[in-house]
Design a protein around this motif. Structure first.
Motif, PDB file in Angstrom:
ATOM      1  N   MET A  46     -54.109  55.828  25.868  1.00  0.00           N
ATOM      2  CA  MET A  46     -53.228  56.398  24.660  1.00  0.00           C
ATOM      3  C   MET A  46     -52.086  55.851  24.555  1.00  0.00           C
ATOM      4  SD  MET A  46     -53.716  61.196  24.630  1.00  0.00           S
ATOM      5  CE  MET A  46     -55.058  61.620  24.505  1.00  0.00           C
ATOM      6  N   SER A  47     -51.708  54.511  24.636  1.00  0.00           N
ATOM      7  CA  SER A  47     -51.468  54.240  24.679  1.00  0.00           C
ATOM      8  C   SER A  47     -50.913  53.149  23.711  1.00  0.00           C
ATOM      9  CB  SER A  47     -50.120  53.519  25.802  1.00  0.00           C
ATOM     10  OG  SER A  47     -50.717  51.971  26.769  1.00  0.00           O
ATOM     11  N   GLY A  48     -50.385  52.174  22.565  1.00  0.00           N
ATOM     12  CA  GLY A  48     -50.600  50.969  21.957  1.00  0.00           C
ATOM     13  C   GLY A  48     -50.876  50.216  22.374  1.00  0.00           C
ATOM     14  N   GLU A  49     -50.599  49.774  23.372  1.00  0.00           N
ATOM     15  CA  GLU A  49     -51.148  48.266  24.379  1.00  0.00           C
ATOM     16  C   GLU A  49     -52.597  48.898  24.981  1.00  0.00           C
ATOM     17  OE1 GLU A  49     -49.538  44.821  27.493  1.00  0.00           O
ATOM     18  OE2 GLU A  49     -48.271  47.113  27.356  1.00  0.00           O
ATOM     19  N   ILE A  54     -58.078  48.068  26.708  1.00  0.00           N
ATOM     20  CA  ILE A  54     -59.011  48.810  26.548  1.00  0.00           C
ATOM     21  C   ILE A  54     -59.628  48.492  25.579  1.00  0.00           C
ATOM     22  CG2 ILE A  54     -60.018  50.817  26.660  1.00  0.00           C
ATOM     23  CD1 ILE A  54     -57.203  51.973  28.282  1.00  0.00           C
ATOM     24  N   GLY A  55     -59.655  48.076  24.134  1.00  0.00           N
ATOM     25  CA  GLY A  55     -60.940  47.967  23.133  1.00  0.00           C
ATOM     26  C   GLY A  55     -61.448  46.819  23.327  1.00  0.00           C
ATOM     27  N   PRO A  81     -60.111  57.984  23.252  1.00  0.00           N
ATOM     28  CA  PRO A  81     -59.330  57.044  22.854  1.00  0.00           C
ATOM     29  C   PRO A  81     -60.008  55.468  23.153  1.00  0.00           C
ATOM     30  CG  PRO A  81     -58.057  58.270  24.586  1.00  0.00           C
ATOM     31  CD  PRO A  81     -59.217  58.909  23.773  1.00  0.00           C
ATOM     32  N   VAL A  82     -61.072  55.982  24.155  1.00  0.00           N
ATOM     33  CA  VAL A  82     -61.738  54.988  24.765  1.00  0.00           C
ATOM     34  C   VAL A  82     -62.637  54.882  24.032  1.00  0.00           C
ATOM     35  CG1 VAL A  82     -63.800  53.894  26.686  1.00  0.00           C
ATOM     36  CG2 VAL A  82     -61.208  55.563  26.993  1.00  0.00           C
TER      37      VAL A  82
END
Length: 188
Positions: A46-49, A54-55, A81-82
């Motif tokens: 859930m963090s921006g980085e 992960i994307g 989020p994943v």
């Protein structure tokens, strides 16, 4: 960051998980098992980085595996989020890949759906997870998807705790790809 090499992204994911998500102590896991470490992957996913890393890694792993799903998603909350990270990474590359989420139970109002988002019968999907321990959450999502007419290509997890989840899923005929293992995080 997205233009970084896969090995650089993998190293950064391990660092993020160690810095943000791994806690040592005495824990009872959702499976009921005791553990000397806890991985709260949401602090990374859930963090921006974390979303960017992960994307990119998730999309690369899908391609390496030869999986070309219509959708990615899984059991809420860990998978959400994943799935969104992988779908956004695909869009950034000009590819169509949307997300869905599987509720723990069907809602009792509105459309009363258990599967929300872009899901429709007949689609091919990859189930995503933040952390695989026993494989129960992924199996629950697989059951929901197949009951509604979806075709599961496999399971993609951010972390495999290496506690039997892979074997459970593979015995049921579902391949598992993990971006990181507990061993790679120095936890085993």
């Amino acid at each position: 960051m997205v233009s970084a090499s896969i090995s650089t992204l993998q190293q950064r994911l391990r660092e993020l998980l160690r810095e943000r998500s791994v806690t040592r102590g005495d824990f009872i896991l959702a499976s009921g098992r005791r553990s000397s470490f806890y991985i709260d992957a949401r602090r990374t996913t859930m963090s921006g980085e974390g979303l960017v890393v992960i994307g990119a890694l998730g999309l690369a792993r899908l391609a390496a595996r030869g999986w070309a799903p219509d959708l990615v998603g899984g059991l809420t909350l860990g998978a959400d989020p994943v799935a969104y990270a992988v779908a956004a990474a695909a869009w950034a590359q000009g590819r169509s890949l949307d997300a869905f989420t599987v509720r723990k139970e069907a809602k009792r109002h509105g459309t009363a759906r258990r599967i929300e988002g872009c899901f429709r019968p007949g689609v091919s999907v990859v189930i995503v997870e933040d952390v695989i321990t026993t494989g129960h959450s992924a199996a629950e999502a697989i059951t929901a998807i197949t009951a509604e007419g979806g075709r599961v290509l496999g399971v993609l997890a951010v972390v495999d705790r290496e506690e039997g989840g892979r074997a459970t899923l593979e015995r049921a005929g579902h391949a598992l790809e993990a971006l990181v293992t507990a061993t790679e995080l120095g936890l085993r």
